[in-house]
Design a protein around this motif. Structure first.
Motif, PDB file in Angstrom:
ATOM      1  N   ARG A 120       1.002  -1.116  -0.084  1.00 34.34           N
ATOM      2  CA  ARG A 120      -0.130   0.240  -0.104  1.00 34.34           C
ATOM      3  C   ARG A 120       0.967   1.039  -0.009  1.00 34.34           C
ATOM      4  O   ARG A 120       0.537   2.227  -0.578  1.00 34.34           O
ATOM      5  N   ALA A 121       2.089   1.058   0.628  1.00 34.16           N
ATOM      6  CA  ALA A 121       2.847   2.343   0.841  1.00 34.16           C
ATOM      7  C   ALA A 121       3.492   2.714  -0.680  1.00 34.16           C
ATOM      8  O   ALA A 121       3.541   3.863  -1.124  1.00 34.16           O
ATOM      9  N   LEU A 122       3.757   1.404  -1.498  1.00 32.64           N
ATOM     10  CA  LEU A 122       4.196   1.793  -3.075  1.00 32.64           C
ATOM     11  C   LEU A 122       3.461   2.358  -3.807  1.00 32.64           C
ATOM     12  O   LEU A 122       3.390   3.217  -4.405  1.00 32.64           O
ATOM     13  N   ASP A 123       1.822   1.977  -3.649  1.00 30.39           N
ATOM     14  CA  ASP A 123       0.701   2.818  -4.073  1.00 30.39           C
ATOM     15  C   ASP A 123       0.763   4.085  -3.692  1.00 30.39           C
ATOM     16  O   ASP A 123       0.487   4.949  -4.591  1.00 30.39           O
ATOM     17  N   ALA A 124       0.983   4.595  -2.631  1.00 29.61           N
ATOM     18  CA  ALA A 124       0.800   5.664  -2.023  1.00 29.61           C
ATOM     19  C   ALA A 124       2.027   6.551  -2.779  1.00 29.61           C
ATOM     20  O   ALA A 124       1.646   7.833  -3.124  1.00 29.61           O
ATOM     21  N   LEU A 125       3.146   6.188  -2.874  1.00 29.70           N
ATOM     22  CA  LEU A 125       4.071   6.884  -3.636  1.00 29.70           C
ATOM     23  C   LEU A 125       3.718   7.307  -4.987  1.00 29.70           C
ATOM     24  O   LEU A 125       3.984   8.215  -5.575  1.00 29.70           O
ATOM     25  N   ASN A 126       3.064   6.288  -5.622  1.00 27.08           N
ATOM     26  CA  ASN A 126       2.525   6.700  -6.844  1.00 27.08           C
ATOM     27  C   ASN A 126       1.582   7.784  -6.960  1.00 27.08           C
ATOM     28  O   ASN A 126       1.413   8.317  -8.136  1.00 27.08           O
ATOM     29  N   LYS A 127       0.742   7.729  -6.110  1.00 21.97           N
ATOM     30  CA  LYS A 127      -0.045   8.870  -5.749  1.00 21.97           C
ATOM     31  C   LYS A 127       0.494  10.078  -5.788  1.00 21.97           C
ATOM     32  O   LYS A 127      -0.114  11.312  -6.108  1.00 21.97           O
TER      33      LYS A 127
END
Length: 519
Positions: free
Chosen positions: A60-67
């Protein structure tokens, strides 16, 4: 401090330093906010930033950085960031830290932290700058780099542990210099060394080096003639009041102390030939330097905050400001503390009291957390929060500035948090002073939240535990225009995060605010 002049200085510095983009309305809690430093660099993105995808906190943190990659200017998250660790915070929050890498090689000091609350992205902290690598492969060997690093230290004996070089990019401007990061440690000597040395991996030159073990050897005499151990650095034949022992030094930041030499326009280094700072003109500098370190340690060890900006900013102090100046202040424009010597009657040197230095540096912390505007109730809260953290850092009594205030009068103080009326301050809302003086009475009406803090802390039996709630409230729930009622709500939310709504701490906090008639 309680002077009109300093109120104006702090007010202007607070206005000058606000760099938050987005809503400051307390009701707009879900709006995206992008916070930048004085150089225009993003260091925090916060708000309700959407649902995160992924089975684990790391996913989820990787998804966050993409956001947020567009905000930061990150081209490829998966290539540039690697999870270092993830941990649970209060209640349903989690925090995942990433180390940056280029070409699979770590970048020294570059990190981003993702904050999640039960599957929702609530923020990202850390700085990012586009870097161009100087090389992708080393052209000198690891062994050669280690030998060059040891040679740099001048040490020829047996190392305490073998030196070890690791390929690391060292940020320098917009370049990422490919280096070997080499540790060189030797302790069985009169001048121990615990070096971190960056050796250019293509030409063998020394890019950067520092020795943390060599910085802990000085002594000094303070304003009240007490002897202190102080962290110094030797440059050439002179020792300087520069502390490189704190965690902030990973980014090259220090605690450094200068003198205005009884003027107001320029500062010079405070130096000594034998590393014993005991001269009369050095006393104020010794205390400023020593106590700044104590305040840094409190915020780092107790609150988990790395310097006043939480980014490891250098802490600068300047003593001997002007002549007979009865004040001390945090200057945002200069990015440093300024201390007067006092006139000897109303005050003595203001760097001689830990609670004073804790108070003033907390103004800097407030600037980077809630940013409370220095006027009316928000200004009184700004003053009160500095008083509260100052007495918690000193952790001795409920008096503010008693060590430096009216030296000929025993037992008095600048302010009294347990009994504000002794300092001609109100203790509850029915006594609130409506005035246009002192930016709406910021040093007067601060007595009301001061009394609330005292009541809360005494019910807990700990100034430090109460200060944790006050700090979390400023960091997480207070805006620039928070008033007394808003402060009650903010501290209760912070207390709920730390202890739970049904806790005895929460009930005690409600009672403390009610006792001072803040609802």
């Amino acid at each position: 401090m309680n002077k009109k002049g300093i109120s104006t200085l702090v007010l202007s510095s607070l206005f000058a330093s606000v760099l938050m983009v987005g809503a400051t309305d307390a009701n707009a809690l879900t709006e995206k906010k992008v916070l930048k430093n004085e150089n225009g660099e993003i260091h925090t993105i916060s708000g309700d930033l959407g649902t995160l995808r992924g089975a684990t906190a790391q996913d989820r943190a990787l998804d966050a950085l993409n956001k947020v990659k567009v905000d930061y200017g990150i081209k490829d998250v998966s290539k540039e960031f690697k999870v270092k660790e993830s941990h649970k915070g209060e209640l349903s929050t989690s925090h995942t830290k990433f180390n940056r890498q280029l070409n699979g090689i770590p970048v020294f000091g570059d990190q981003l932290i993702v904050h999640e609350d039960n599957g929702r992205l609530t923020g990202v902290t850390g700085k990012y700058k586009a870097l161009t690598p100087t090389a992708t492969q080393a052209t000198i060997s690891k062994t050669d780099a280690e030998q060059k690093a040891v040679a740099k230290t001048g040490f020829t004996g047996l190392l305490s542990v073998p030196s070890n070089g690791v390929l690391t990019y060292f940020p320098s401007g917009d370049k990422a210099i490919l280096t070997y990061k080499v540790n060189v440690c030797y302790l069985a000597t009169d001048q121990p060394g615990d070096w971190t040395i960056f050796v250019n991996a293509t030409d063998g030159s020394i890019v950067e080096s520092y020795n943390s073990a060599a910085d802990i050897v000085g002594t000094g005499t303070g304003v009240f003639n007490d002897t202190k151990k102080i962290n110094t650095v030797k440059k050439g034949t002179q020792y300087y009041l520069e502390d490189r022992t704190k965690a902030m030094y990973v980014n090259g930041s220090t605690i450094s102390t200068y003198t205005f030499n009884h003027g107001s326009l320029s500062q010079t280094y405070v130096t000594d030939a034998d590393n014993n700072f005991n001269g009369e003109e050095q006393k104020a500098a010794v205390d400023a330097h020593f106590y700044a370190g104590k305040v840094y340690d409190f915020y780092k060890n107790v609150m988990g905050r790395n310097s006043y900006d939480n980014q490891g900013a250098t802490i600068i102090s300047g003593v001997h400001y002007s002549t007979g100046y009865n004040n001390a202040f945090w200057s945002s424009s200069m990015g440093q503390m300024v201390y007067g010597d006092g006139d000897g009657t109303e005050m003595v040197s203001l760097s001689g009291a830990l609670d004073v230095i804790g108070h003033e540096l907390t103004h800097a912390v407030t600037e980077y957390t809630s940013g409370l505007i220095y006027k009316n109730q928000s200004g009184a809260l700004n003053e009160s929060w500095s008083d509260a953290l100052g007495v918690a850092i000193e952790n001795k009594n409920w008096l503010v500035g008693e060590d430096i205030w009216t030296p000929a009068v025993d037992g008095d103080a600048l302010r009294y948090m347990d009994t504000p009326s002794l300092g001609k301050q109100p203790e509850k809302m029915s006594q609130y002073v409506v005035t246009t003086k002192d930016n709406g009475g910021v040093h007067t009406n601060s007595g009301i939240p001061n009394k609330a803090f005292y009541l809360f802390a005494t019910s807990l039996g700990s100034r430090v535990d109460a200060a944790k709630v006050w700090y979390a409230a400023s960091r997480d729930y207070m805006t620039q225009t928070t008033d007394f009622s808003g402060a009650r709500a903010a501290t209760l939310l912070a207390c709920q995060d730390l202890y739970g709504q049904g806790s005895t701490q929460y009930t005690a906090l409600q009672a403390a605010w009610t006792a001072v008639e803040v609802n």
